[in-house]
Design a protein around this motif. Structure first.
Motif, PDB file in Angstrom:
ATOM      1  N   ASP A 126       0.835  -1.106  -0.008  1.00 37.92           N
ATOM      2  CA  ASP A 126       0.220  -0.133  -0.128  1.00 37.92           C
ATOM      3  C   ASP A 126       0.455   1.235   0.041  1.00 37.92           C
ATOM      4  OD1 ASP A 126      -2.673  -1.443   0.107  1.00 37.92           O
ATOM      5  OD2 ASP A 126      -2.683  -1.826   2.058  1.00 37.92           O
ATOM      6  N   VAL A 127       0.615   2.148  -0.721  1.00 37.87           N
ATOM      7  CA  VAL A 127       1.160   3.437  -0.406  1.00 37.87           C
ATOM      8  C   VAL A 127       0.608   4.379  -0.102  1.00 37.87           C
ATOM      9  CG1 VAL A 127       1.696   5.603  -2.107  1.00 37.87           C
ATOM     10  CG2 VAL A 127       1.494   3.367  -3.058  1.00 37.87           C
ATOM     11  N   ARG A 128       1.945   4.488   0.835  1.00 37.98           N
ATOM     12  CA  ARG A 128       1.009   5.762   2.414  1.00 37.98           C
ATOM     13  C   ARG A 128       1.655   6.876   2.016  1.00 37.98           C
ATOM     14  NH1 ARG A 128      -2.380   3.310   4.268  1.00 37.98           N
ATOM     15  NH2 ARG A 128      -1.752   1.095   5.129  1.00 37.98           N
ATOM     16  N   GLY A 129       1.527   8.217   2.365  1.00 37.26           N
ATOM     17  CA  GLY A 129       1.717  10.024   2.386  1.00 37.26           C
ATOM     18  C   GLY A 129       1.104  10.086   0.844  1.00 37.26           C
ATOM     19  N   SER A 130       1.746  10.363   0.114  1.00 34.49           N
ATOM     20  CA  SER A 130       2.112  11.538  -1.170  1.00 34.49           C
ATOM     21  C   SER A 130       1.776   9.781  -2.460  1.00 34.49           C
ATOM     22  CB  SER A 130       2.277  12.586  -1.394  1.00 34.49           C
ATOM     23  OG  SER A 130       1.764  13.031  -2.961  1.00 34.49           O
ATOM     24  N   PRO A 131       0.863   9.971  -2.673  1.00 35.25           N
ATOM     25  CA  PRO A 131       1.054   8.531  -3.858  1.00 35.25           C
ATOM     26  C   PRO A 131       1.410   9.467  -5.354  1.00 35.25           C
ATOM     27  CG  PRO A 131      -1.412   8.752  -3.531  1.00 35.25           C
ATOM     28  CD  PRO A 131      -0.932  10.293  -2.360  1.00 35.25           C
ATOM     29  N   THR A 132       1.990  10.451  -5.114  1.00 42.13           N
ATOM     30  CA  THR A 132       2.348  11.203  -6.175  1.00 42.13           C
ATOM     31  C   THR A 132       4.153  11.389  -6.351  1.00 42.13           C
ATOM     32  OG1 THR A 132       2.631  13.630  -5.314  1.00 42.13           O
ATOM     33  CG2 THR A 132       0.285  12.331  -6.975  1.00 42.13           C
ATOM     34  N   LEU A 133       4.429  10.941  -5.424  1.00 41.14           N
ATOM     35  CA  LEU A 133       6.082  10.628  -4.952  1.00 41.14           C
ATOM     36  C   LEU A 133       6.422   9.381  -5.102  1.00 41.14           C
ATOM     37  CD1 LEU A 133       6.378  13.433  -1.924  1.00 41.14           C
ATOM     38  CD2 LEU A 133       7.029  13.427  -4.410  1.00 41.14           C
ATOM     39  N   LEU A 134       5.786   8.456  -5.634  1.00 41.50           N
ATOM     40  CA  LEU A 134       5.972   7.063  -5.815  1.00 41.50           C
ATOM     41  C   LEU A 134       6.030   6.778  -8.069  1.00 41.50           C
ATOM     42  CD1 LEU A 134       6.444   4.685  -4.189  1.00 41.50           C
ATOM     43  CD2 LEU A 134       4.549   4.193  -5.333  1.00 41.50           C
ATOM     44  N   LYS A 135       6.812   6.189  -8.382  1.00 42.10           N
ATOM     45  CA  LYS A 135       6.999   6.337  -9.517  1.00 42.10           C
ATOM     46  C   LYS A 135       8.028   4.758  -9.797  1.00 42.10           C
ATOM     47  CE  LYS A 135      11.446   8.907  -9.264  1.00 42.10           C
ATOM     48  NZ  LYS A 135      11.600  10.372 -10.281  1.00 42.10           N
ATOM     49  N   ALA A 143      18.155  -7.841 -11.814  1.00 44.40           N
ATOM     50  CA  ALA A 143      17.068  -8.465 -12.294  1.00 44.40           C
ATOM     51  C   ALA A 143      16.641  -7.931 -13.680  1.00 44.40           C
ATOM     52  CB  ALA A 143      16.709  -7.126 -11.200  1.00 44.40           C
ATOM     53  N   ASP A 144      17.562  -8.340 -14.258  1.00 43.42           N
ATOM     54  CA  ASP A 144      17.206  -7.779 -15.563  1.00 43.42           C
ATOM     55  C   ASP A 144      16.668  -6.372 -16.266  1.00 43.42           C
ATOM     56  OD1 ASP A 144      17.868 -10.621 -16.097  1.00 43.42           O
ATOM     57  OD2 ASP A 144      15.594 -11.405 -16.458  1.00 43.42           O
ATOM     58  N   HIS A 145      17.030  -5.273 -15.622  1.00 42.92           N
ATOM     59  CA  HIS A 145      16.742  -4.559 -16.137  1.00 42.92           C
ATOM     60  C   HIS A 145      15.071  -4.282 -15.943  1.00 42.92           C
ATOM     61  CE1 HIS A 145      20.069  -3.011 -18.104  1.00 42.92           C
ATOM     62  NE2 HIS A 145      20.308  -4.767 -19.049  1.00 42.92           N
ATOM     63  N   ALA A 146      14.805  -4.837 -14.508  1.00 41.57           N
ATOM     64  CA  ALA A 146      13.550  -4.848 -14.712  1.00 41.57           C
ATOM     65  C   ALA A 146      13.513  -3.086 -14.334  1.00 41.57           C
ATOM     66  CB  ALA A 146      12.714  -5.161 -13.494  1.00 41.57           C
ATOM     67  N   CYS A 147      11.951  -2.204 -13.671  1.00 42.16           N
ATOM     68  CA  CYS A 147      10.798  -1.071 -12.942  1.00 42.16           C
ATOM     69  C   CYS A 147      11.207  -1.770 -11.925  1.00 42.16           C
ATOM     70  CB  CYS A 147       9.948  -1.406 -14.261  1.00 42.16           C
ATOM     71  SG  CYS A 147      10.519  -0.502 -15.764  1.00 42.16           S
ATOM     72  N   ALA A 148      11.536  -0.806 -11.118  1.00 39.71           N
ATOM     73  CA  ALA A 148      11.394  -0.490  -9.741  1.00 39.71           C
ATOM     74  C   ALA A 148      11.009  -0.171  -9.410  1.00 39.71           C
ATOM     75  CB  ALA A 148      12.835  -0.805  -9.542  1.00 39.71           C
ATOM     76  N   VAL A 149      10.412   0.192  -8.130  1.00 43.80           N
ATOM     77  CA  VAL A 149       9.804   1.062  -6.934  1.00 43.80           C
ATOM     78  C   VAL A 149      10.181   1.939  -6.534  1.00 43.80           C
ATOM     79  CG1 VAL A 149       7.505   1.163  -5.289  1.00 43.80           C
ATOM     80  CG2 VAL A 149       7.940  -0.795  -6.373  1.00 43.80           C
ATOM     81  N   SER A 150       9.955   3.622  -6.667  1.00 43.00           N
ATOM     82  CA  SER A 150      10.310   4.588  -6.022  1.00 43.00           C
ATOM     83  C   SER A 150       9.646   5.417  -5.492  1.00 43.00           C
ATOM     84  CB  SER A 150      11.731   5.247  -7.460  1.00 43.00           C
ATOM     85  OG  SER A 150      11.971   6.627  -6.589  1.00 43.00           O
ATOM     86  N   ALA A 151      10.016   4.960  -4.564  1.00 42.33           N
ATOM     87  CA  ALA A 151       9.682   6.160  -3.165  1.00 42.33           C
ATOM     88  C   ALA A 151      10.573   7.438  -2.482  1.00 42.33           C
ATOM     89  CB  ALA A 151       9.091   5.788  -1.927  1.00 42.33           C
TER      90      ALA A 151
END
Length: 331
Positions: A126-135, A143-151
């Motif tokens: 679950d995203v906490r705080g401001s969702p707009t700051l998550l990408k 990790a095979d050039h995967a896209c990772a979660v940035s907070a």
């Protein structure tokens, strides 16, 4: 001096049990295989040979001992100090899977150039705080050039409530290994404490783990608290990479706490700690924020700024070779 067959058998059984009790030092010896007409074959007399990290040639049993566990007999033998080599010889391809108790990918497969166009949504957190700051951002190459979660500062990930589990209370497991790919954007200019992992290990009203940066000392800290003891180490900022992906591993066994960066053991300075906690008040696992039970803290003050990928927790102590191999696992 005459030695009876019974005495020899007892001696070798005792030696094998002693080696087994030491944990990962194992012997491979010979004894009659009752399923092969009592033909002498090789055997590793421990419940799970796949947990052996060192293997030595042992003795000869003239009788097949009675055991409370089954064993596998072999027609050849090996001697090695390399855990991975031993696992391959034993075909223990599922060893890590067997002990994997938490697996959160925190990633998406795809072209890293398209990561920023991927919408962040997941059933893993679950995203906490401001969702707009998550990408989503390009993940580590391993990790095979995967896209990772940035907070970024002001947001964090809530992975769920883990009451009565090792993640919330490390004392519930005899030993543990945490593994996580982490990219810390910056710690420069931060004030107070910036958290990257927290399940309550930093507070006296809970148990758990915590990995954070403290601006007052310009150091990173690692905390582990159980019902009976509290451990803590601090590391110079130069020991933790900034602005680039690195593999972080944490091992816990009794009162021994170790931290590995890209497979290398970091020398930390012990933190003067208090005792364990009689209660486990904080049972949620956060990435990017302190978990201090019901106390509300401002994310702009305590949340870190980092990207996360491939969080795995094992209810087993992995050695350095296993941790280095773990870096290549693409989960």
């Amino acid at each position: 001096m005459d030695v009876s067959l019974g005495t020899l058998t007892f001696f070798f059984v005792f030696l094998q049990l002693l080696q087994s009790a030491e944990g990962f030092d194992c012997s491979i010896g010979q004894e009659p295989d009752p399923n092969e007409g009592n033909r002498y074959r090789w055997v590793i007399p421990v419940p799970d040979p796949c947990e052996c990290t060192r293997l030595r040639v042992g003795g000869l049993n003239t009788r097949t001992p009675c055991r409370h566990y089954s064993v596998t007999y072999y027609d050849t033998f090996m001697q090695s100090d390399n855990a991975e080599e031993i696992r391959k010889w034993l075909n223990c391809t599922d060893l890590l899977e067997k002990h994997l108790i938490l697996n959160r990918s925190l990633r998406r497969d795809g072209n890293p150039k398209q990561c920023n166009s991927i919408t962040v949504s997941s059933t893993e957190y679950d995203v906490r705080g401001s969702p707009t700051l998550l990408k989503m951002v390009p993940g580590p190459d391993e990790a095979d050039h995967a896209c990772a979660v940035s907070a970024e500062v002001g947001s964090y990930l809530d992975l769920g409530d883990f009451n009565n589990t090792c993640y919330s209370d490390p004392g519930l497991c005899k030993s543990m290994t945490w593994s996580l790919w982490l990219k810390i954007y910056t710690s420069k200019g931060f004030t107070g404490e910036r958290y990257y992992i927290s399940s309550g290990g930093q507070t006296g009203i809970a148990r758990g783990v915590a990995f954070l940066y403290k601006s007052t000392t310009n150091e990173f800290e690692l905390h582990v608290r159980t019902a009976t003891f509290k451990m803590g180490n601090k590391y110079q900022q130069s020991q933790i990479p900034l602005q680039s992906w690195f593999h972080l591993a944490l091992t816990i066994e009794m009162n021994v706490l170790n931290l590995y960066v890209d497979g290398e053991l970091m020398n930390g300075n012990n933190i003067n700690t208090q005792g364990g906690s009689s209660v486990d008040g904080c049972t949620r696992l956060y990435l990017g924020m302190t978990n201090s039970c019901d106390t509300e803290y401002l994310t702009n003050t305590y949340s870190g700024s980092a990207a996360y990928s491939n969080l795995m927790v094992f209810d087993r102590l992995l050695n350095q070779d296993e941790i280095k191999n773990l870096m290549q696992m693409k989960k």
